[in-house]
Design an enzyme around this catalytic site. Structure first.
Site, mmCIF file in Angstrom:
data_model
loop_
_atom_site.group_PDB
_atom_site.id
_atom_site.type_symbol
_atom_site.label_atom_id
_atom_site.label_comp_id
_atom_site.label_asym_id
_atom_site.label_seq_id
_atom_site.Cartn_x
_atom_site.Cartn_y
_atom_site.Cartn_z
ATOM 1 N N LYS A 1 0.815 -1.216 0.000
ATOM 2 C CA LYS A 1 0.000 0.000 0.000
ATOM 3 C C LYS A 1 0.849 1.267 0.000
ATOM 4 O O LYS A 1 0.391 2.329 -0.390
ATOM 5 C CB LYS A 1 -0.972 -0.029 1.162
ATOM 6 C CG LYS A 1 -2.046 -1.100 0.953
ATOM 7 C CD LYS A 1 -3.106 -1.098 2.019
ATOM 8 C CE LYS A 1 -4.254 -2.033 1.672
ATOM 9 N NZ LYS A 1 -3.886 -3.458 1.726
HETATM 10 C C1 LIG Z 1 -4.521 -4.538 1.094
HETATM 11 C C2 LIG Z 1 -3.765 -5.808 1.026
HETATM 12 C C3 LIG Z 1 -4.125 -6.838 0.118
HETATM 13 C C4 LIG Z 1 -5.338 -6.735 -0.790
HETATM 14 O O1 LIG Z 1 -5.200 -5.766 -1.805
HETATM 15 P P1 LIG Z 1 -6.478 -5.266 -2.626
HETATM 16 O O2 LIG Z 1 -5.980 -4.180 -3.503
HETATM 17 O O3 LIG Z 1 -7.460 -4.764 -1.600
HETATM 18 O O4 LIG Z 1 -7.015 -6.413 -3.388
HETATM 19 C C5 LIG Z 1 -3.339 -7.967 0.074
HETATM 20 N N1 LIG Z 1 -2.283 -8.129 0.881
HETATM 21 C C6 LIG Z 1 -1.909 -7.175 1.776
HETATM 22 C C7 LIG Z 1 -0.743 -7.419 2.648
HETATM 23 C C8 LIG Z 1 -2.630 -5.984 1.872
HETATM 24 O O5 LIG Z 1 -2.258 -5.055 2.765
#
Ligand SMILES: *Cc1c(COP(=O)(O)O)cnc(C)c1O
Length: 466
Positions: free
Chosen positions: A112
């Site tokens: 993120k």
């Molecule tokens: C947010 C997240 C996901 C999922 O990603 P999306 O874009 O919501 O599909 C997967 N793994 C981790 C570690 C995350 O923080």
């Protein structure tokens, strides 16, 4: 570039407004009216570019009306220099033609950061220009809150209030939020659960009168278009590193809200040769059930070892449904209004088209742990539980062993020590050096009752110019 709503009724907006807007006024999500398309020759000419420069090539068409090229380049240079690996998104080989792309070298050790480090800078840039201020309000059960806080810590025109459920997030996750120092950073621990936090955020967006008209709320959740945009870049990066665009790649993506994998779908539409996209879910498998049986139906939330993928519905899936319905906003609106009440299906030919675009798999906790152990025993490489789901799904869904299969490594294993312990390994994942003192750092947060007026009162009193 204009942006339009997936439900067809809200006005089209430019990039700046899309950045500052969460949901469209008709309840839809914003998507670009049309996508840039890059030729194979052009993509090939990007081989060897530093990550920030590649990011500029891929993203500039989306922002060019709002930001001069030099300013955007500078912003990207700053954004990606905070990552702890020179390659920003390095690849690690697991087996012949099988790779993990490590997207956890940013400040909060999860993918993120790629989007939220940029989003904070974009917001501050646009707000500076407009002489405006915003309050970011968000609820988190873990990764998003810390990445958002890190992304906004140096913003002059943003105050950020993140609600987390008191005593219900892991210690690493809490400390990653509460140890960030800054006058504009506010952590609120709500004596309730994650749904309570989310409800308060939703209610506050619905009626912002508690701010007295002096500032406005902004959202940084995964429906924000700018986040998706930033995630397109690393698909190009991985492909170029492994011989693309002169050969196709396959990607497996640990999926919750469908943001990350939707970015992969866009990379393909923008000209990157991608042979296969695998949706990897945990037991919260609404997408896998839809892909397997054309039934879109909410089930109860299950708590798993991969909490960042614990969702009941995937909000960004609406953006794919929009394309599957020939970009007919009225059809999407009708479908999702029905889906809120019970199971829905789409026309068979549309569903078959979706199945051509994506493969899918759902992986339970036991198989997640087996995969962590198996990869560690064979490679001495430690996967976090989300990435492990991606690797397992990649292996289960693989179609062509001559096509490189790249799993998106979405988090660092040290964020999820419980899953590592549960897999029976004695090895303890270590936090990287820049975070080794996390447990000694001073924490700052305020505990509030599960009461929306108390939370709103706190925000009204504590933002910068209150
Ligand atoms: C947010 C997240 C996901 C999922 O990603 P999306 O874009 O919501 O599909 C997967 N793994 C981790 C570690 C995350 O923080």
């Amino acid at each position: 570039m204009r942006y339009i709503s997936t439900r067809g009724e809200a006005p089209a907006l430019g990039f700046e407004d899309v950045l500052l807007t969460g949901l469209a006024t008709d309840g839809g999500l914003y998507v670009p009216e049309s996508l840039p398309h890059f030729s194979v020759e052009e993509i090939r000419s990007w081989r060897g570019l530093p990550y920030a420069e590649l990011a500029y090539k891929v993203m500039y068409p989306f922002v060019e009306d709002a930001i001069p090229a030099d300013d955007f380049r500078k912003m990207l240079g700053e954004t990606y220099s905070v990552f702890s690996h020179q390659a920003v998104a390095p690849l690690v080989q697991l087996d012949t033609n099988e790779w993990v792309m490590e997207l956890f070298r940013g400040p909060t050790l999860a993918f993120k950061d790629f989007a939220l480090q940029l989003l904070g800078r974009l917001l501050d840039y646009v707000l500076e220009k407009r002489k405006q201020h915003v309050v970011i309000m968000g609820a988190t059960s873990g990764d998003t809150g810390s990445a958002a806080i890190e992304g906004c810590r140096r913003c002059e025109h943003v105050d950020i209030f993140i609600l987390h459920p008191y005593q219900r997030v892991s210690e690493v996750q809490r400390r990653q939020m509460t140890t960030v120092q800054g006058d504009n950073i506010h952590n609120i621990a709500v004596k309730g659960n994650f749904d309570d936090c989310q409800r308060m955020v939703k209610e506050s967006f619905g009626n912002q009168s508690f701010l007295g008209g002096k500032t406005q709320l902004a959202a940084v959740n995964s429906i924000n278009w700018a986040r998706i945009m930033a995630q397109i870049v690393y698909y190009f990066q991985a492909s170029l590193a492994l011989g693309g665009p002169d050969r196709s790649m396959a990607f497996s993506v640990p999926t919750g809200n469908f943001g990350d994998i939707f970015a992969g779908y866009l990379a393909k539409k923008m000209g990157l040769p991608i042979a296969q996209l695998v949706i990897a879910t945990n037991r919260n498998d609404i997408l896998h059930r839809f892909m397997s049986g054309n039934k879109y139906e909410q089930h109860q939330l299950e708590h798993t070892l991969s909490p960042s993928m614990d969702i009941m519905v995937s909000s960004n899936f609406e953006r794919l449904l929009f394309d599957l319905h020939g970009r007919d906003g009225a059809a999407v609106k009708d479908l999702l209004e029905r889906a809120a009440k019970g199971p829905v299906s789409i026309e068979d030919y549309r569903w078959k088209h979706a199945r051509k675009l994506f493969d899918s798999d759902a992986v339970d906790d036991k198989t997640t742990c087996d995969t962590i152990r198996d990869i560690y025993e064979k490679n001495e490489y430690l996967l976090d539980p989300h990435t492990a789901i991606g690797v397992r799904a990649a292996r289960n869904c693989r179609r062509d062993s001559t096509v490189p299969m790249i799993t998106l490594g979405t988090a660092h294993p040290a964020k999820f020590p419980d899953a590592i312990a549960e897999s029976g390994l004695v090895v303890k994942p270590q936090l990287p050096a820049h975070m080794a003192d996390l447990f000694e750092r001073e924490e700052r947060y305020t505990v509030l009752d599960n009461n929306v007026s108390e939370v709103q009162g706190f925000i009204a009193k504590h933002w910068k110019n209150a």
